[in-house]
Design an enzyme around this catalytic site. Structure first.
Site, PDB file in Angstrom:
ATOM      1  N   LYS A  35      33.250 -32.854 -55.849  1.00 13.75           N
ATOM      2  CA  LYS A  35      33.705 -31.482 -55.614  1.00 13.75           C
ATOM      3  C   LYS A  35      34.794 -31.469 -54.543  1.00 13.75           C
ATOM      4  CE  LYS A  35      30.004 -30.754 -52.256  1.00 13.75           C
ATOM      5  NZ  LYS A  35      28.893 -29.903 -51.810  1.00 13.75           N
ATOM      6  N   TYR A 252      52.845 -26.907 -26.729  1.00 13.57           N
ATOM      7  CA  TYR A 252      52.372 -25.528 -26.565  1.00 13.57           C
ATOM      8  C   TYR A 252      51.249 -25.445 -25.527  1.00 13.57           C
ATOM      9  CZ  TYR A 252      54.823 -23.976 -30.801  1.00 13.57           C
ATOM     10  OH  TYR A 252      55.769 -23.645 -31.733  1.00 13.57           O
ATOM     11  N   MET A 300      51.776 -26.953 -35.716  1.00 14.73           N
ATOM     12  CA  MET A 300      51.681 -26.807 -37.167  1.00 14.73           C
ATOM     13  C   MET A 300      52.154 -28.060 -37.915  1.00 14.73           C
ATOM     14  SD  MET A 300      53.303 -23.880 -39.654  1.00 14.73           S
ATOM     15  CE  MET A 300      52.356 -22.551 -38.900  1.00 14.73           C
TER      16      MET A 300
END
Length: 354
Positions: A35, A252, A300
């Site tokens: 799965k 950041y 990101m």
């Protein structure tokens, strides 16, 4: 040119891990759990590598139909069963076994009156309290299935909550044995952890998941100690190098500040690729095959590696985020999560490369 991040899926490792599991399974048949897009490895690629297994288990009807379209003829199990009566016809047409875990599903089966026999896995809630009939309701559910002429192919199943830790399976196994005792049906119980530690749980079908992909199901045991090999290696490269002086902040939030002259490698990998944003400074990472640590906050598309002790590392140096040479469970542990989450989180934008 494409971004340098990619995943290498080692199909030979998948085949090897299946062999290890088969040795532990004894005479039990293996229902390989593929799965979640094969735990992030690519369901079609995983299925082809594990083609000699005895069955596949998936989470959705679409996954099951995809396996049939690939040419898979052996059993397929829907681990959560059907979500609506419309899926029952598809299960009949594609010969897909259904997990039955609540009475609404039985009512759907009764109302649909399937024209052909269905394979059913009747699930007992033996203590995990997720899916399954309560022990006092189990025999009533079984009797309702037995009364349906097209529901004669029945397997009894349950799932262990703590097979991977010190609590073990004794309490649940006692409930299971009390409910299943003398019932003339096959039994499916063992996940990866139970398969390795509790031979009494093997039954007729075992349902390995994480071990197939070469990660350990145990926090206290390395995959290599179980003779498992990582099937996914997540690769990238250093795309820039920064030189910081004491007091300079990184990334950041200024979450890491240099306390000495430091060389920092910028890695083309971030949380949009599936790397955990919450991974802290100190999470292990390989650069040019040498172990070092991440620094600062994952962004990101990029993250940072400490190159201070790696004078030969520079822009273009190879990076391994996890996999061969760096167990995924080591990264997961440092990030306060589990290997399952990291593997399943690989983003679609991260391609497979041979």
């Amino acid at each position: 040119m494409a971004r340098p991040i990619f995943a290498h899926i080692d199909t030979d490792a998948l085949k090897h891990n299946l062999g290890v599991i088969r040795n532990h399974a004894g005479t039990a048949r293996i229902m390989a759990v593929i799965k979640a897009n094969g735990y992030g490895h690519g369901m079609a690629k995983v299925a082809r590598a594990l083609w000699t297994t005895d069955g596949f288990a998936v989470a959705s009807i679409d996954e099951a139909i995809q396996l049939r379209e690939l040419g898979w003829l052996k059993p397929i199990l829907l681990l959560e069963g059907v979500f609506g009566a419309d899926e029952i016809a598809a299960c009949v047409n594609h010969r897909i076994a259904i997990t039955v875990h609540h009475f609404d599903q039985i009512r759907m089966l009764q109302a649909s009156k399937p024209a052909q026999s269905l394979a059913l896995f009747l699930k007992l809630n033996s203590g995990m309290n997720r899916l399954g009939f309560e022990p006092q309701d189990f025999l009533r559910a079984l009797a309702q299935l037995q009364a349906m002429q097209t529901c004669t192919d029945i397997t009894l199943m349950s799932h262990f909550a703590t097979a991977d830790d010190a609590y073990g399976i004794a309490d649940q196994l006692q409930v299971i044995q009390t409910c299943f005792d003398e019932l003339p049906y096959p039994v499916s119980l063992a996940n990866s952890a139970a398969l390795f530690r509790y031979p009494a749980s093997r039954g007729d079908w075992v349902r390995p998941g994480i071990a197939l992909y070469g990660a350990s199901p145990f926090a206290d045991t390395a995959a290599s100690a179980l003779d498992l090999r990582p099937a996914m290696t997540l690769h990238s490269r250093i795309i820039a190098v920064q030189t910081l002086k004491p007091g300079d902040a990184l990334g950041y939030g200024r979450t890491w500040i240099a306390d000495r002259p430091s060389r920092i490698g910028v890695v083309a990998c971030g949380y949009a690729d599936g790397y955990p944003r919450h991974a802290p400074t100190g999470t292990p990472i390989l650069v040019n095959g040498q172990l070092t640590r991440t620094l600062g906050r994952v962004s990101m598309d990029m993250m940072f590696a400490d190159l201070t002790g790696l004078p030969d590392a520079d822009a273009g140096s190879a990076v391994i985020l996890w996999g061969k040479g760096l167990p995924v469970e080591s990264v997961a542990s440092a990030a306060g999560t589990i290997s399952y989450e990291l593997l399943c989180a690989r983003a679609q934008r991260v391609p497979d490369h041979e």
